[in-house]
Motif scaffolding. Structure first.
Motif, PDB file in Angstrom:
ATOM      1  N   VAL A  55      20.346  -0.398  23.895  1.00 21.49           N
ATOM      2  CA  VAL A  55      20.409  -1.861  23.899  1.00 21.49           C
ATOM      3  C   VAL A  55      19.939  -2.386  22.537  1.00 21.49           C
ATOM      4  O   VAL A  55      18.820  -2.126  22.096  1.00 21.49           O
ATOM      5  N   ILE A  70      26.087   4.127  27.395  1.00 23.51           N
ATOM      6  CA  ILE A  70      26.313   2.690  27.563  1.00 23.51           C
ATOM      7  C   ILE A  70      25.577   1.941  26.471  1.00 23.51           C
ATOM      8  O   ILE A  70      24.375   2.131  26.260  1.00 23.51           O
ATOM      9  N   TYR A  71      26.341   1.110  25.776  1.00 19.21           N
ATOM     10  CA  TYR A  71      25.789   0.348  24.676  1.00 19.21           C
ATOM     11  C   TYR A  71      25.948  -1.131  24.985  1.00 19.21           C
ATOM     12  O   TYR A  71      27.015  -1.555  25.419  1.00 19.21           O
ATOM     13  N   ALA A  72      24.902  -1.899  24.812  1.00 21.95           N
ATOM     14  CA  ALA A  72      25.043  -3.351  25.005  1.00 21.95           C
ATOM     15  C   ALA A  72      24.069  -4.064  24.086  1.00 21.95           C
ATOM     16  O   ALA A  72      23.074  -3.481  23.650  1.00 21.95           O
ATOM     17  N   LYS A  73      24.368  -5.315  23.810  1.00 23.15           N
ATOM     18  CA  LYS A  73      23.401  -6.129  23.082  1.00 23.15           C
ATOM     19  C   LYS A  73      22.527  -6.838  24.115  1.00 23.15           C
ATOM     20  O   LYS A  73      23.004  -7.119  25.220  1.00 23.15           O
ATOM     21  N   LEU A  75      30.507   0.899  27.052  1.00 19.32           N
ATOM     22  CA  LEU A  75      30.772  -0.450  27.529  1.00 19.32           C
ATOM     23  C   LEU A  75      31.542  -1.215  26.482  1.00 19.32           C
ATOM     24  O   LEU A  75      32.514  -1.876  26.728  1.00 19.32           O
ATOM     25  N   SER A  76      31.076  -1.157  25.269  1.00 20.28           N
ATOM     26  CA  SER A  76      31.857  -1.709  24.179  1.00 20.28           C
ATOM     27  C   SER A  76      31.722  -0.652  23.112  1.00 20.28           C
ATOM     28  O   SER A  76      30.636  -0.383  22.629  1.00 20.28           O
ATOM     29  N   GLU A 122      25.984 -10.835  31.050  1.00 25.85           N
ATOM     30  CA  GLU A 122      26.686 -10.089  32.095  1.00 25.85           C
ATOM     31  C   GLU A 122      25.962 -10.234  33.432  1.00 25.85           C
ATOM     32  O   GLU A 122      26.590 -10.393  34.469  1.00 25.85           O
ATOM     33  N   GLU A 157      24.226  -9.672  25.560  1.00 30.78           N
ATOM     34  CA  GLU A 157      25.330  -9.332  26.468  1.00 30.78           C
ATOM     35  C   GLU A 157      24.801  -8.927  27.834  1.00 30.78           C
ATOM     36  O   GLU A 157      25.364  -9.287  28.865  1.00 30.78           O
ATOM     37  N   PHE A 158      23.725  -8.137  27.820  1.00 32.73           N
ATOM     38  CA  PHE A 158      23.123  -7.702  29.085  1.00 32.73           C
ATOM     39  C   PHE A 158      22.774  -8.940  29.911  1.00 32.73           C
ATOM     40  O   PHE A 158      23.069  -9.029  31.093  1.00 32.73           O
ATOM     41  N   TYR A 209      25.118   0.016  34.828  1.00 32.84           N
ATOM     42  CA  TYR A 209      24.045   0.382  33.902  1.00 32.84           C
ATOM     43  C   TYR A 209      23.258   1.591  34.368  1.00 32.84           C
ATOM     44  O   TYR A 209      22.781   2.377  33.563  1.00 32.84           O
TER      45      TYR A 209
END
Ligand SMILES: Nc1ncnc2c1ncn2[C@@H]1O[C@H](COP(=O)(O)OP(=O)(O)OP(=O)(O)O)[C@@H](O)[C@H]1O
Length: 439
Positions: free
Chosen positions: A204, A169-172, A95-96, A179, A175-176, A196
């Motif tokens: 995460v 998939i990586y997110a903070k 994701l990022s 989003e 951010e989750f 996701y």
């Protein structure tokens, strides 16, 4: 001579320093360097629109950047070639895409192991080697700057290296949440779910930020279940263990505890020395023993700060041609400690955190409304403002609808009394304060 691609990388880097990060990402980063013919550089883009914008706004910048890198004047030609090089669909998109901090990659090989982090490191290695078959979820927690994100990225990088087809998939946590809020607002929650829930590995960072946010927790609960039941790996990090994230729903807390909890503690002296030496080495230098010891004795609780001190000392060495010394280390440490002064917390920030936790609007908290729920949230906000800011009672009164000194004192006493008798109430307030401080 270096390849044109390498030249363009330097050009792109130059541009990055001149324009905003977003503009760089949107307009410059994806340019395809085609060829350098004589003194004309041909740059490819996918759409006419991009060509037009580049020609209107960025031609001068690109020309200057080329001249800077190559040392001679270059004419820049933008070529639109939609069919020749279609954007490749990445096989396994992040994701990022996590990588490192600019100086080195966050991988297992750049992670220094010591007694304070060896358990978390071993657990991360095991998960990276055999996703979803050892510890699931893996929950890594510890204070700021101790390497949680580094380990998370290392897991990502290792899995991607071994199994490039896996979707990571990586997110903070933040951010989750954002989003999801956007998805709800734009009625694209299905796309959000799909994105996701198609992950083979979901990571995460800073999951504590979903605490207290009802719809985010609901969504994360379903995402978690779907992935877990499908045998997918989940890795989470937080600044505290699940049981201390008081605003987390129980059903999530218990799930986070299903797998393995691994904590990271501040590094001991030997590990700090090893980290200082390795960071200096990664930056192409060496740190004399007495300087390394000097730093290690003063910066004990945060590896980001250790790294910052090493960077400053080496930058000084390069710029001023002065070898590392205790005197330079002293200045570097002073700068780091000054840079790390916490940003003062605003009343607005406190009210917004309280509002989120108790589902009472910020406007109502500041108002004179007297319903039990609003009054209670207001009292708590007042208490927290008093606890963590330097504001006087009358200044606080001003912020909360022009209340007088005695009303503010009364509110604080009420909260203190409730905290003595009601542990959940007390822990929720402590949790809110932690979130405010750590944000
Ligand atoms: N054991 C280690 N070996 C080498 N570098 C480390 C180690 N631990 C942390 N670092 C470095 O320290 C910096 C801060 O680490 P990181 O960002 O992973 O911390 P964090 O625990 O995620 O902090 P935060 O909670 O503030 O996000 C990074 O540049 C990282 O590479």
């Amino acid at each position: 001579m270096e390849s044109f691609h390498e030249v363009f990388e330097l050009v792109s880097e130059y541009c990055k320093g001149e324009i905003s990060e977003v503009a760089h990402k949107v307009w410059i980063k994806d340019i395809e360097p085609l060829k350098l013919e004589g003194s004309t550089a041909y740059l490819g883009v996918k759409t006419d629109f991009k060509k037009k914008i580049l020609e209107e706004r960025y031609l001068g910048l690109l020309a200057t950047a080329f001249e800077n890198v190559l040392g001679f004047e270059v004419k820049v030609e933008i070529v639109c070639q939609p069919d020749l090089s279609p954007a490749p669909e990445p096989e396994a998109p992040f994701l990022s895409k996590p990588s490192g901090n600019g100086d080195y990659e966050y991988t297992f090989s750049t992670f220094i192991i010591g007694p304070s982090n060896k358990f978390a490191h071993a657990a991360s290695l095991a998960v990276a080697a055999n996703p979803a078959s050892t510890y699931n979820p893996l929950f890594i927690y510890g204070a700021s700057g101790l390497g949680k994100t580094h380990l998370l990225y290392a897991i990502c990088n290792e899995i991607q290296k071994n199994s490039p087809q896996k979707k990571i998939i990586y997110a903070k946590g933040e951010e989750f949440t954002n989003e999801l809020i956007n998805a709800i607002a734009t009625q694209t929650t299905k796309e959000f779910h799909d994105k996701y829930r198609m992950a083979d590995v979901l990571l995460v960072d800073d999951i504590q930020f979903i605490g207290g946010k009802e719809s985010t927790q609901e969504e994360f609960f379903h995402t978690f279940n779907t992935l877990y039941q499908a045998g997918k790996q989940i890795v989470l990090t937080s600044d505290r263990p699940p049981k201390e994230i008081k605003t987390l729903e129980d059903r999530l807390r218990t799930r986070f505890e299903w797998g393995l909890l691994a904590d990271i503690q501040p590094p001991d002296f030997e590990t700090r020395i090893a980290i200082i030496r390795r960071k200096a080495q990664l930056l192409g230098s060496t740190m004399p023993d007495e300087v390394a010891e000097y730093i290690a004795n003063r910066l004990k609780n945060n590896i980001r700060q250790l790294e910052g001190a090493v960077k400053k000392i080496i930058a000084y060495e390069e710029l001023a041609h002065t070898p590392p010394s205790i005197l330079i280390a002293q200045n570097a440490i002073r700068d780091i400690l000054n840079d790390n002064q916490p940003i003062p917390v605003t009343v607005e920030r406190i009210i917004s955190e309280v509002s989120r936790t108790y589902s009472v609007s910020a406007q109502d908290i500041r108002s004179n409304k007297r319903s039990a729920q609003i009054s209670s949230a207001r009292q708590i906000a007042i208490y927290i403002v008093r606890e963590i800011t330097q504001m006087s009672m009358s200044a606080i009164g001003e912020e909360f609808g022009g209340r007088d000194h005695s009303t503010i004192v009364y509110a604080i006493q009420q909260v203190e009394k409730n905290m003595q008798h009601d542990s959940v109430y007390k822990e929720t307030i402590e949790d809110i304060i932690k979130n405010i401080r750590n944000n």
